[in-house]
Design a protein around this motif. Structure first.
Motif, short mmCIF file in Angstrom:
data_model
loop_
_atom_site.label_atom_id
_atom_site.label_comp_id
_atom_site.label_asym_id
_atom_site.label_seq_id
_atom_site.Cartn_x
_atom_site.Cartn_y
_atom_site.Cartn_z
N ASN A 1 0.99 -1.13 -0.04
CA ASN A 1 -0.08 -0.39 0.14
C ASN A 1 0.83 1.42 -0.01
N GLY A 2 1.86 1.24 -0.70
CA GLY A 2 2.76 2.48 -0.93
C GLY A 2 3.62 2.52 0.07
N GLU A 3 3.66 1.65 1.32
CA GLU A 3 4.66 1.73 2.50
C GLU A 3 5.82 0.75 2.06
N GLU A 4 7.01 1.18 2.45
CA GLU A 4 8.08 0.18 2.68
C GLU A 4 8.11 -0.32 3.71
N ILE A 5 8.41 -1.65 3.78
CA ILE A 5 8.43 -2.85 4.85
C ILE A 5 9.61 -2.82 5.51
N HIS A 6 9.67 -2.80 6.94
CA HIS A 6 11.02 -2.91 7.62
C HIS A 6 10.72 -3.92 8.95
N ASP A 7 9.54 -4.62 8.75
CA ASP A 7 9.50 -5.66 9.58
C ASP A 7 10.33 -7.08 9.00
N PRO A 8 11.34 -7.47 9.80
CA PRO A 8 12.09 -8.44 9.11
C PRO A 8 11.22 -9.83 9.11
N GLN A 9 10.23 -10.00 9.82
CA GLN A 9 9.58 -11.15 9.68
C GLN A 9 8.78 -11.24 8.39
N LEU A 10 8.28 -10.07 7.87
CA LEU A 10 7.69 -9.91 6.61
C LEU A 10 8.52 -9.85 5.42
N ASN A 11 9.59 -9.30 5.67
CA ASN A 11 10.76 -9.27 4.43
C ASN A 11 11.44 -10.61 4.45
N LEU A 12 11.80 -11.33 5.24
CA LEU A 12 12.25 -12.82 4.97
C LEU A 12 11.10 -13.59 4.41
N ALA A 13 10.00 -13.48 4.79
CA ALA A 13 8.63 -13.87 4.19
C ALA A 13 8.49 -13.49 2.63
N ILE A 14 8.72 -12.25 2.36
CA ILE A 14 8.44 -12.00 0.82
C ILE A 14 9.92 -12.94 0.10
N GLU A 15 10.93 -12.76 0.66
CA GLU A 15 12.03 -13.51 -0.01
C GLU A 15 11.77 -14.85 -0.28
N TYR A 16 11.07 -15.50 0.77
CA TYR A 16 10.92 -17.12 0.44
C TYR A 16 9.78 -17.32 -0.29
N TYR A 17 8.83 -16.42 -0.17
CA TYR A 17 7.59 -16.58 -1.23
C TYR A 17 8.18 -16.32 -2.60
N LEU A 18 8.85 -15.43 -2.98
CA LEU A 18 9.51 -15.14 -4.37
C LEU A 18 10.34 -16.37 -4.74
N LEU A 19 11.21 -16.81 -3.89
CA LEU A 19 11.82 -18.11 -4.21
C LEU A 19 10.97 -19.12 -4.71
N ASN A 20 9.90 -19.47 -3.83
CA ASN A 20 8.78 -20.54 -4.28
C ASN A 20 7.81 -20.57 -5.23
N GLU A 21 7.36 -19.39 -5.14
CA GLU A 21 6.00 -19.08 -6.14
C GLU A 21 6.15 -18.30 -7.17
N VAL A 22 7.23 -17.35 -7.19
CA VAL A 22 7.21 -16.52 -8.33
C VAL A 22 8.15 -16.81 -9.31
N VAL A 23 7.88 -17.57 -10.52
CA VAL A 23 8.62 -17.94 -11.54
C VAL A 23 8.59 -16.98 -12.64
N LEU A 24 9.66 -16.13 -12.89
CA LEU A 24 9.64 -15.35 -14.35
C LEU A 24 10.73 -15.50 -15.12
N ASP A 25 10.41 -14.94 -16.28
CA ASP A 25 11.44 -15.24 -17.61
C ASP A 25 12.85 -14.79 -16.99
N GLU A 26 13.22 -14.10 -15.88
CA GLU A 26 14.35 -13.48 -15.60
C GLU A 26 14.82 -13.41 -14.13
N PRO A 27 15.81 -13.37 -13.70
CA PRO A 27 16.09 -13.54 -12.23
C PRO A 27 15.47 -12.17 -11.43
N ILE A 28 15.29 -12.46 -10.24
CA ILE A 28 14.71 -11.45 -9.38
C ILE A 28 16.00 -10.69 -8.42
#
Length: 339
Positions: free
Chosen positions: A9-36
């Motif tokens: 919602n336009g706000e940068e996240i500084h919560d480490p619990q959420l930031n690491l969750a973002i990273e793991y989610y991108l790794l497991n469920e977001v497959v794009l045609d180039e690296p992230i």
């Protein structure tokens, strides 16, 4: 390559619990045609390695008194301190089967950017550290799963180094193996080494400048982005609830053990805690800052229930893929540690 902003919602996240969750989610469920590429800056926190014993790595009194969040990540390696002066980077890509533990491949873009900003002494040294004139400013780790690979690291730009010293409990033999006497004498920030024209920057400015260098552009509008959707966020929240914001995951139950051994081996620090009853190895936990693939629980289960003698231990260890779980370590090192 795609850049992902850790914004909601336009706000940068500084919560480490959420930031690491973002990273793991991108790794497991977001497959794009180039690296992230993902950058994030966390509030005061300690991020510990997948196989580490939380209580042995953090100063719990300091953590409680100073409202420091402790989060366990999915990669191996050691504990690191984060604050608003630390920039964290993460490259996510297809696992080509050859890049795991190849930290040079993923840290070179960062080092090259630092060289362009005047930090001539920045280099990769040892297993996974980035240093300036021998002092560490970045620790790096990797994690691979289901054909995907993440390589991530910290960049101490303008961190509160005294907080780093107070929050972490380094193993004595780890310091000795590197020929140093304390964390304080081993680490440094990046900012003092930058050219004068960059001294105005804080960690967020530094991130924005790094982005331009990595994407080889003068305009932020030229940076290709993947934008997290509401559906993405639902899954990120669910992952955080299950793992990174869950006490059992971050600390875990620590049963009493009657035998403990810890050594600095060729792959890093390895610690074992064991219960032996009537000559049988009834229970075992293995901790450490090594970089392995697979779950260390597989190794523990292979050892549980065997007779506690050197012959039985050696036989059981020979049936374990040591390189997979620990890295380039000789099986005899593990046998010697266990017995």
């Amino acid at each position: 390559m795609y850049y992902v902003k850790n914004e909601r919602n336009g706000e940068e996240i500084h919560d480490p619990q959420l930031n690491l969750a973002i990273e793991y989610y991108l790794l497991n469920e977001v497959v794009l045609d180039e690296p992230i590429l993902l950058f994030y800056i966390n509030d005061n926190s300690i991020i510990i390695g997948r196989n580490q014993n939380t209580y042995e790595e953090v100063n719990t009194d300091y953590v409680e008194e100073n409202d420091v969040t402790v989060v366990r990540r999915f990669s191996g390696g050691g504990a690191v301190y984060h604050d608003m002066g630390v920039l964290n980077f993460c490259f996510l890509t297809k696992d080509d089967g050859q890049s795991f533990r190849d930290f040079k491949k993923f840290t070179t873009p960062v080092i090259n950017a630092l060289h362009q900003m005047g930090v001539d002494g920045a280099e990769l040294r040892g297993r996974n550290d980035l240093v300036i004139d021998g002092k560490k400013f970045s620790g790096n780790a990797m994690y691979a799963k289901n054909g995907r690979l993440t390589s991530h690291g910290t960049l101490m730009f303008d961190s509160q180094i005294e907080a780093v010293v107070s929050a972490l409990k380094p193993k004595k033999h780890k310091l000795e193996s590197k020929g140093i006497k304390s964390i304080r004498s081993r680490v440094t920030n990046i900012k003092p080494f930058l050219d004068d024209s960059y001294q105005y920057m804080n960690a967020k400015d530094f991130r924005d400048k790094l982005l331009l260098y990595i994407f080889d552009t003068d305009k932020s509008e030229d940076i290709k982005e993947y934008v997290l959707t509401e559906e993405d966020w639902k899954k990120i929240d669910a992952f955080a609830d299950q793992y990174t914001a869950n006490w059992d995951w971050n600390y875990g139950k620590s049963p009493a053990f009657d035998m403990e051994r810890s050594e600095r081996l060729s792959v890093g620090t390895v610690e074992v805690k064991m219960n032996v009853r009537k000559g049988v190895l009834e229970d075992i936990r293995i901790y450490g800052d090594f970089f392995g693939l697979g779950e260390i629980e597989d190794v523990e289960n292979k050892l549980k229930g065997i007779a506690y003698n050197k012959e039985s231990i050696k036989k059981a260890v020979e049936e374990i893929d040591i390189h997979k779980y620990f890295g380039q370590m000789d099986s005899q090192e593990l046998v010697n540690l266990l017995y």
